[in-house]
Structure formats: structure tokens, C-alpha cells
Scaffold this active site. Sequence first.
Site, PDB file in Angstrom:
ATOM      1  N   GLU A 141       0.842  -1.189   0.000  1.00 53.52           N
ATOM      2  CA  GLU A 141       0.000   0.000   0.000  1.00 53.52           C
ATOM      3  C   GLU A 141       0.884   1.247   0.000  1.00 53.52           C
ATOM      4  O   GLU A 141       1.943   1.268   0.643  1.00 53.52           O
ATOM      5  CB  GLU A 141      -0.893  -0.005   1.238  1.00 53.52           C
ATOM      6  CG  GLU A 141      -1.884   1.149   1.290  1.00 53.52           C
ATOM      7  CD  GLU A 141      -2.738   1.152   2.551  1.00 53.52           C
ATOM      8  OE1 GLU A 141      -3.869   1.667   2.488  1.00 53.52           O
ATOM      9  OE2 GLU A 141      -2.255   0.650   3.599  1.00 53.52           O
ATOM     10  N   LYS A 160     -10.236   0.498  -1.951  1.00 55.56           N
ATOM     11  CA  LYS A 160     -10.290   0.150  -0.529  1.00 55.56           C
ATOM     12  C   LYS A 160     -11.642   0.521   0.077  1.00 55.56           C
ATOM     13  O   LYS A 160     -12.076   1.673   0.003  1.00 55.56           O
ATOM     14  CB  LYS A 160      -9.160   0.877   0.202  1.00 55.56           C
ATOM     15  CG  LYS A 160      -8.985   0.494   1.670  1.00 55.56           C
ATOM     16  CD  LYS A 160      -7.775   1.227   2.240  1.00 55.56           C
ATOM     17  CE  LYS A 160      -7.462   0.803   3.672  1.00 55.56           C
ATOM     18  NZ  LYS A 160      -6.277   1.508   4.193  1.00 55.56           N
ATOM     19  N   CYS A 163      -4.888  -3.417   3.371  1.00 48.23           N
ATOM     20  CA  CYS A 163      -4.574  -3.017   4.743  1.00 48.23           C
ATOM     21  C   CYS A 163      -5.718  -3.196   5.749  1.00 48.23           C
ATOM     22  O   CYS A 163      -5.995  -4.313   6.183  1.00 48.23           O
ATOM     23  CB  CYS A 163      -4.052  -1.581   4.736  1.00 48.23           C
ATOM     24  SG  CYS A 163      -3.107  -1.129   6.218  1.00 48.23           S
TER      25      CYS A 163
END
Length: 286
Positions: A62, A135, A175
Site C-alpha cells: 500500500e 479500498k 490493509c
Amino acid sequence: MAIKSGDKVTKTKNSKNTIPGIHRIAAIQMASGPYVSANLSEAERLIEIAVSQGAKLIALPEYFAIMGLKDTDKVAAREKEGSGPIQRFLSKTAKKHQIWLIGGSVPLATENPDKVRNACLVYDDKGKQVARYDKIHLFGFDLGNEHYKEKNTIEAGEEVVTVDTPFGKLGLSICYDLRFPELYRAMGEVDIIAIPSAFTETTGKAHWESLVRARAIENLCYVLAPAQGGYHASGRETHGNSMIVDPWGVVQDRLPRGSGIVISSINTAYMQSLRKSLPALKHRTL
């Protein structure tokens, strides 16, 4: 075996006579800074090391292209989908090395000029973008002197994304998504889960390994988890510990800190044998 920056590397021959169902995959670990060009140069160097070790699927962490001095720096570096130096780099590199490349996250423009989509982009071995995941879960953390509010600069995605690859069905996440197992259940049966990350040292040392291994175990699949690992110009410290985990939850390779790669072979037959012996995915009732 993890390879850190500066380690001596012995090149391997990439024979075309590969064993069916066995593939070499790699995760890149970085400690990215505020300058896109410098980060891309470092990413290129590390990718070349992974390629020299036979990797055909490589994932970057990321924010690999920019970890700014402030949160709004990534907004300033945003790109329109399909254009810009970060995306050109990913496409060119995948095509050059004839690899599948996962760009851990790229700041893509939205209609809101103050926000970006934090997008994981996948390129095939011809340099074509074949998947995009934005995301969904945005990190928020407030403990002592540590404060993070991704919602201030990032617009959340809505869609679960998987893509068929020569290595199996690949599920995409980024993440903080790691903490939400329902996302991975929504993917269906996948062979590999990618989790490019920039976990803080505070949360990472407490939860990172446990969560990564849990996602592998409960989905009986491989997990490819490239991470940011070190100190950044902003003063932020990321946890590192990039790893590749097999469907039984065994860590195949790991790099605790610093720039480098982790690399391992994945075995489709082994994964299928585990699913046959422990058909937990077929036992689901909810």
C-alpha cells in the site's frame, strides 16, 4: 527466503518447463517516502530482484508510490485511471518482465478534488490493467499521539473484486480491510488473497500476523501480504513483516523490517488436498 536490500542475489533461470500448479510469487517490502520518482525507482529495483528469483506474480505494498509528509500529499499526486506516471510504471514493468503485477495502492482521482480512491491495480504479463479494487474500509485510529483518519482524504470503495489469473483466483483487499473477514467470505472460494498494507507499528505488532494467518486459515488459501516496513519522512513508523502464508496458516517467508522481498512457491494441488481433507468452505451454513 527473504531478501533484504543489499543482500547478494543469485539469479535463477526462468525455465518455461514449469511444474503445473506450482508458481513462484513475491511480496515487495518498502519504506516509501514523499517523492514518487524515487519510490518508483526503488520499486523497480526490488521487482527486478524478485524476477531474478523466478517470481511470476509480484505484489507491491500500500502507498508504494508515495508516503507523504502529510495526508494530503497523496491527493496532490492523484492520477486519472489509465494515465499518469505510477500507472505507466506498473504497466511498463509488468510487460517488460512478463509478470503479473499488483500495484498495492495507487491514488486515483475522484469527483471530489479533496479526496482520492485508494486503488489496488492488477496488471497482466502484457501490461494490461485487468482489475481494480478500491479500498472499502478506511482506517481510523486515535491513541495517545497517534491519530489517523483516512476518511478525510480517501473516498471509500463499494465493490468486492476478484480476478482470474494463471495462478488461480485472486481476491483483492488493502490493509485495514484485513480486520473484516466478511469481505473475504464475499469473495467466494479464492486461491490467493492479496493484502498490500501499511500497518502502523502500534497495531501491527499486536495484530498483523494473527490477522494475516487467520485469513489464510479460514479461507484455506494462500495470502500474499506486502507491507511498508520502517520509518518514513513524516515520522510515521510502519510494522513491516511482509509475508506469504500457506492455506494451513504456515508463514512461508517473512521480512521483519526494511526494503526487500519475500518469495515462495505456491502449490495448487496442496491447497486442494487441504480443502478435501478439511472441507470447511463447504460446511458453511451462514
